[in-house]
Design a protein around this motif. Structure first.
Motif, PDB file in Angstrom:
ATOM      1  N   SER A   7       0.830  -1.210   0.000  1.00 50.83           N
ATOM      2  CA  SER A   7       0.000   0.000   0.000  1.00 50.83           C
ATOM      3  C   SER A   7       0.860   1.254   0.000  1.00 50.83           C
ATOM      4  CB  SER A   7      -0.920   0.023   1.225  1.00 50.83           C
ATOM      5  OG  SER A   7      -2.050  -0.773   1.042  1.00 50.83           O
ATOM      6  N   LEU A   8       1.859   1.276   0.875  1.00 48.05           N
ATOM      7  CA  LEU A   8       2.721   2.450   0.972  1.00 48.05           C
ATOM      8  C   LEU A   8       3.495   2.675  -0.325  1.00 48.05           C
ATOM      9  CD1 LEU A   8       4.001   2.017   4.627  1.00 48.05           C
ATOM     10  CD2 LEU A   8       2.523   3.841   3.774  1.00 48.05           C
ATOM     11  N   ALA A   9       3.971   1.596  -0.935  1.00 47.65           N
ATOM     12  CA  ALA A   9       4.678   1.730  -2.208  1.00 47.65           C
ATOM     13  C   ALA A   9       3.751   2.306  -3.275  1.00 47.65           C
ATOM     14  CB  ALA A   9       5.232   0.373  -2.648  1.00 47.65           C
ATOM     15  N   TRP A  22      10.602   4.928   9.889  1.00 51.53           N
ATOM     16  CA  TRP A  22       9.381   4.373  10.483  1.00 51.53           C
ATOM     17  C   TRP A  22       9.458   2.853  10.423  1.00 51.53           C
ATOM     18  CZ3 TRP A  22       4.985   7.777  11.499  1.00 51.53           C
ATOM     19  CH2 TRP A  22       3.853   7.115  11.999  1.00 51.53           C
ATOM     20  N   PHE A  23       8.990   2.201  11.492  1.00 50.55           N
ATOM     21  CA  PHE A  23       8.940   0.739  11.531  1.00 50.55           C
ATOM     22  C   PHE A  23       7.534   0.297  11.875  1.00 50.55           C
ATOM     23  CE2 PHE A  23       9.671  -3.271  14.110  1.00 50.55           C
ATOM     24  CZ  PHE A  23       9.852  -4.087  13.000  1.00 50.55           C
ATOM     25  N   HIS A  24       7.010  -0.663  11.097  1.00 51.98           N
ATOM     26  CA  HIS A  24       5.668  -1.175  11.344  1.00 51.98           C
ATOM     27  C   HIS A  24       5.699  -2.682  11.567  1.00 51.98           C
ATOM     28  CE1 HIS A  24       1.296  -1.382  11.226  1.00 51.98           C
ATOM     29  NE2 HIS A  24       1.399  -2.419  10.403  1.00 51.98           N
ATOM     30  N   ILE A  25       4.981  -3.113  12.588  1.00 46.24           N
ATOM     31  CA  ILE A  25       4.878  -4.526  12.927  1.00 46.24           C
ATOM     32  C   ILE A  25       3.435  -4.778  13.350  1.00 46.24           C
ATOM     33  CG2 ILE A  25       5.501  -4.211  15.363  1.00 46.24           C
ATOM     34  CD1 ILE A  25       7.163  -6.811  15.148  1.00 46.24           C
ATOM     35  N   THR A  26       3.040  -6.045  13.484  1.00 46.70           N
ATOM     36  CA  THR A  26       1.699  -6.361  13.953  1.00 46.70           C
ATOM     37  C   THR A  26       1.767  -7.407  15.067  1.00 46.70           C
ATOM     38  OG1 THR A  26       1.166  -8.289  12.578  1.00 46.70           O
ATOM     39  CG2 THR A  26       0.930  -6.112  11.547  1.00 46.70           C
ATOM     40  N   LYS A  67      17.305   3.154  17.402  1.00 50.63           N
ATOM     41  CA  LYS A  67      17.722   3.881  16.197  1.00 50.63           C
ATOM     42  C   LYS A  67      16.949   5.185  16.006  1.00 50.63           C
ATOM     43  CE  LYS A  67      20.666   1.748  13.210  1.00 50.63           C
ATOM     44  NZ  LYS A  67      21.701   2.419  12.393  1.00 50.63           N
ATOM     45  N   GLY A  68      15.937   5.419  16.837  1.00 53.64           N
ATOM     46  CA  GLY A  68      15.170   6.657  16.751  1.00 53.64           C
ATOM     47  C   GLY A  68      14.011   6.621  15.780  1.00 53.64           C
ATOM     48  N   LEU A  69      13.587   5.415  15.340  1.00 57.97           N
ATOM     49  CA  LEU A  69      12.469   5.312  14.415  1.00 57.97           C
ATOM     50  C   LEU A  69      11.140   5.463  15.159  1.00 57.97           C
ATOM     51  CD1 LEU A  69      14.848   3.795  12.868  1.00 57.97           C
ATOM     52  CD2 LEU A  69      13.020   2.500  11.738  1.00 57.97           C
ATOM     53  N   THR A  70      10.131   5.947  14.461  1.00 55.65           N
ATOM     54  CA  THR A  70       8.761   5.886  14.955  1.00 55.65           C
ATOM     55  C   THR A  70       8.260   4.459  14.737  1.00 55.65           C
ATOM     56  OG1 THR A  70       8.324   8.199  14.399  1.00 55.65           O
ATOM     57  CG2 THR A  70       6.410   6.757  14.668  1.00 55.65           C
ATOM     58  N   VAL A  71       7.665   3.873  15.761  1.00 61.54           N
ATOM     59  CA  VAL A  71       7.200   2.484  15.678  1.00 61.54           C
ATOM     60  C   VAL A  71       5.672   2.460  15.718  1.00 61.54           C
ATOM     61  CG1 VAL A  71       7.177   0.218  16.784  1.00 61.54           C
ATOM     62  CG2 VAL A  71       9.284   1.597  16.772  1.00 61.54           C
ATOM     63  N   SER A  72       5.091   1.814  14.722  1.00 66.95           N
ATOM     64  CA  SER A  72       3.639   1.597  14.726  1.00 66.95           C
ATOM     65  C   SER A  72       3.373   0.107  14.818  1.00 66.95           C
ATOM     66  CB  SER A  72       2.982   2.184  13.475  1.00 66.95           C
ATOM     67  OG  SER A  72       3.514   1.623  12.290  1.00 66.95           O
ATOM     68  N   CYS A  73       2.254  -0.231  15.431  1.00 64.30           N
ATOM     69  CA  CYS A  73       1.894  -1.637  15.604  1.00 64.30           C
ATOM     70  C   CYS A  73       0.381  -1.798  15.480  1.00 64.30           C
ATOM     71  CB  CYS A  73       2.358  -2.149  16.970  1.00 64.30           C
ATOM     72  SG  CYS A  73       1.932  -3.889  17.284  1.00 64.30           S
ATOM     73  N   ASP A  74      -0.013  -2.710  14.611  1.00 65.30           N
ATOM     74  CA  ASP A  74      -1.409  -3.120  14.544  1.00 65.30           C
ATOM     75  C   ASP A  74      -1.536  -4.316  15.477  1.00 65.30           C
ATOM     76  OD1 ASP A  74      -3.921  -4.125  13.876  1.00 65.30           O
ATOM     77  OD2 ASP A  74      -3.742  -3.560  11.773  1.00 65.30           O
ATOM     78  N   PHE A  75      -2.341  -4.200  16.514  1.00 65.83           N
ATOM     79  CA  PHE A  75      -2.353  -5.201  17.579  1.00 65.83           C
ATOM     80  C   PHE A  75      -2.908  -6.560  17.130  1.00 65.83           C
ATOM     81  CE2 PHE A  75      -2.985  -1.315  20.508  1.00 65.83           C
ATOM     82  CZ  PHE A  75      -1.644  -1.002  20.396  1.00 65.83           C
ATOM     83  N   ASN A  76      -3.673  -6.599  16.067  1.00 67.45           N
ATOM     84  CA  ASN A  76      -4.122  -7.822  15.365  1.00 67.45           C
ATOM     85  C   ASN A  76      -4.154  -9.089  16.208  1.00 67.45           C
ATOM     86  OD1 ASN A  76      -4.771  -6.846  12.853  1.00 67.45           O
ATOM     87  ND2 ASN A  76      -2.752  -7.161  11.971  1.00 67.45           N
ATOM     88  N   LEU A 116      -2.977   5.307   7.428  1.00 64.01           N
ATOM     89  CA  LEU A 116      -2.698   6.142   8.595  1.00 64.01           C
ATOM     90  C   LEU A 116      -1.230   6.561   8.619  1.00 64.01           C
ATOM     91  CD1 LEU A 116      -4.041   7.307  11.158  1.00 64.01           C
ATOM     92  CD2 LEU A 116      -3.177   5.301  12.378  1.00 64.01           C
ATOM     93  N   ILE A 117      -0.327   5.618   8.340  1.00 61.96           N
ATOM     94  CA  ILE A 117       1.100   5.957   8.289  1.00 61.96           C
ATOM     95  C   ILE A 117       1.347   7.046   7.254  1.00 61.96           C
ATOM     96  CG2 ILE A 117       3.402   5.083   7.692  1.00 61.96           C
ATOM     97  CD1 ILE A 117       2.457   2.335   8.800  1.00 61.96           C
ATOM     98  N   TYR A 118       0.757   6.865   6.067  1.00 62.29           N
ATOM     99  CA  TYR A 118       0.914   7.879   5.008  1.00 62.29           C
ATOM    100  C   TYR A 118       0.319   9.215   5.455  1.00 62.29           C
ATOM    101  CZ  TYR A 118       0.446  10.335   0.578  1.00 62.29           C
ATOM    102  OH  TYR A 118       0.527  11.279  -0.420  1.00 62.29           O
ATOM    103  N   GLY A 119      -0.885   9.171   5.981  1.00 63.49           N
ATOM    104  CA  GLY A 119      -1.579  10.403   6.345  1.00 63.49           C
ATOM    105  C   GLY A 119      -0.888  11.185   7.443  1.00 63.49           C
ATOM    106  N   LEU A 120      -0.384  10.475   8.459  1.00 65.92           N
ATOM    107  CA  LEU A 120       0.287  11.163   9.567  1.00 65.92           C
ATOM    108  C   LEU A 120       1.575  11.828   9.119  1.00 65.92           C
ATOM    109  CD1 LEU A 120      -0.218   8.583  12.470  1.00 65.92           C
ATOM    110  CD2 LEU A 120      -1.311  10.817  12.236  1.00 65.92           C
ATOM    111  N   ASN A 121       2.172  11.310   8.053  1.00 67.47           N
ATOM    112  CA  ASN A 121       3.406  11.908   7.526  1.00 67.47           C
ATOM    113  C   ASN A 121       3.152  12.923   6.415  1.00 67.47           C
ATOM    114  OD1 ASN A 121       6.011  10.466   8.691  1.00 67.47           O
ATOM    115  ND2 ASN A 121       4.429   8.895   8.501  1.00 67.47           N
ATOM    116  N   LYS A 122       1.980  12.864   5.800  1.00 67.28           N
ATOM    117  CA  LYS A 122       1.664  13.741   4.664  1.00 67.28           C
ATOM    118  C   LYS A 122       0.915  15.001   5.092  1.00 67.28           C
ATOM    119  CE  LYS A 122       0.750  14.845   0.284  1.00 67.28           C
ATOM    120  NZ  LYS A 122       1.794  15.251  -0.669  1.00 67.28           N
ATOM    121  N   TYR A 123      -0.010  14.856   6.022  1.00 63.78           N
ATOM    122  CA  TYR A 123      -0.893  15.956   6.402  1.00 63.78           C
ATOM    123  C   TYR A 123      -0.539  16.486   7.785  1.00 63.78           C
ATOM    124  CZ  TYR A 123      -3.582  13.553   2.754  1.00 63.78           C
ATOM    125  OH  TYR A 123      -3.972  12.932   1.592  1.00 63.78           O
TER     126      TYR A 123
END
Length: 341
Positions: A41-43, A129-133, A157-166, A288-295
């Protein structure tokens, strides 16, 4: 922005149309998996996205990597290891018959991977940014340890980490509960994504929210998001998808986001003829990842995520094959579906 996602990608075998599994002797073979879906999706949104996993060295895995590359996903960080490629079978539901997923992923390459299997310092070099679930830690005890190693390295490393709790009930069977594992992992998460069941069964956070009712009480979700943020003060925001399931074919779809100060509620979409809802949550997370970084506006980021996920329900396969312009068009109110000539 460079985003890294990590998890298991599987061979997806789906019965044709809305047939029962093996109603006819044909299955549609594609690939899919939560974190890979986010990377695709991000690509498609033009983001520099890399997917990290462990795959066997065989022709099926090679074809999977080629498919990811076709979407522009960076696969250079994928590790080859022993084991096999996981498989999942999908029977698409319709009307009052629910969709069904059958997993066949024991002893997959990622399930056998252990801490140290991936050079996280190298993987995260130059990333933002790092994303995991919550799916990956559910696969095996060693995959859970590897996941915890990953989020710790990302934060270092200072990355923002997002997680979908799934929460996936069919996967948590190696001795530890989801709550035991996920409450430790979420201590290193900045942005959480979930539905109400994920919060309750992955994090053990109890709020009186009816999962199966099909009706929403927004005050309950305000209480739920507030309790999540209070329990995990390291988190900067929690987004919860709000699915009102009328039937397998008809859902109302919206979401909310709480950042510790403001509670945002998106517009609601009525999806009356669902084509494929698998990957809907992943498309929301990517949006959400795209939107939080775009808007600059969190409300707009939330609306982008909900619109992106709404469109995913019209697309067969795990991957959300839509562009930013298509999502923004729906955000702007164009939901007519008229032919574009």
């Amino acid at each position: 922005m460079k985003v890294i996602t990590f998890g298991e990608i599987m061979l997806r075998l789906r019965s044709l149309g809305f047939e029962r599994l093996f109603q006819s002797p044909l299955l549609e073979a594609t690939f899919g998996g939560g974190e890979a879906n986010v990377a695709v999706s991000l690509a498609n949104f033009g983001v520099d996205a890399a997917f990290v996993t462990v795959l066997p060295s065989n022709d099926i895995a090679d074809s999977c990597i080629a498919e990811l590359r076709r979407f522009g996903v960076d696969t250079s960080k994928i590790v080859r290891g022993s084991g096999r490629m996981g498989v999942y079978y999908l029977e698409s539901g319709a009307n009052q018959r629910a969709s069904k997923v059958i997993y066949d992923r024991d002893n997959s390459a990622i399930a056998l991977a252990k801490p140290g299997s991936i050079d996280w310092d190298k993987v995260f070099d130059g990333a933002d940014w790092f994303h995991i679930t919550g799916i990956t830690p559910a696969i095996s005890a060693s995959a859970a340890e590897l996941s915890l190693e990953a989020v710790k390295a990302a934060k270092k490393k200072g990355l923002t980490v997002s997680c979908d709790f799934n929460y996936r009930a069919k996967l948590w069977k190696y001795g530890k509960t989801a709550v035991e594992v996920m409450t430790e992992l979420v201590k290193f998460v900045d942005i959480g994504v979930a539905n109400e069941e994920d919060c309750q069964k992955s994090l053990g956070i109890k709020v009186d929210v009816a999962v199966e009712s099909g009706e929403l009480n927004i005050e309950q979700y305000k209480a739920l998001t507030k309790k999540v943020m209070e329990t995990f003060p390291n988190m900067k925001a929690i987004a919860i998808t709000l699915r009102e399931s009328k039937s397998a074919s008809h859902n109302d779809w919206s979401a909310c986001l709480y950042d510790g100060n403001e509670f945002y509620l998106s517009k609601k979409y009525q999806i009356t003829d669902i084509v494929d809802r698998v990957g809907g949550g992943d498309s929301f997370a990517a949006g959400l990842i795209y939107g939080l970084n775009k808007y600059d506006c969190k409300k707009k980021a939330l609306e982008f995520a909900v619109a992106a996920s709404c469109l995913k329900h019209s697309i067969i396969g795990d991957f959300n094959r839509v562009s930013v312009s298509e999502v923004e068009k729906l955000m702007g109110g164009d939901a007519s579906g008229r032919v574009q000539r």
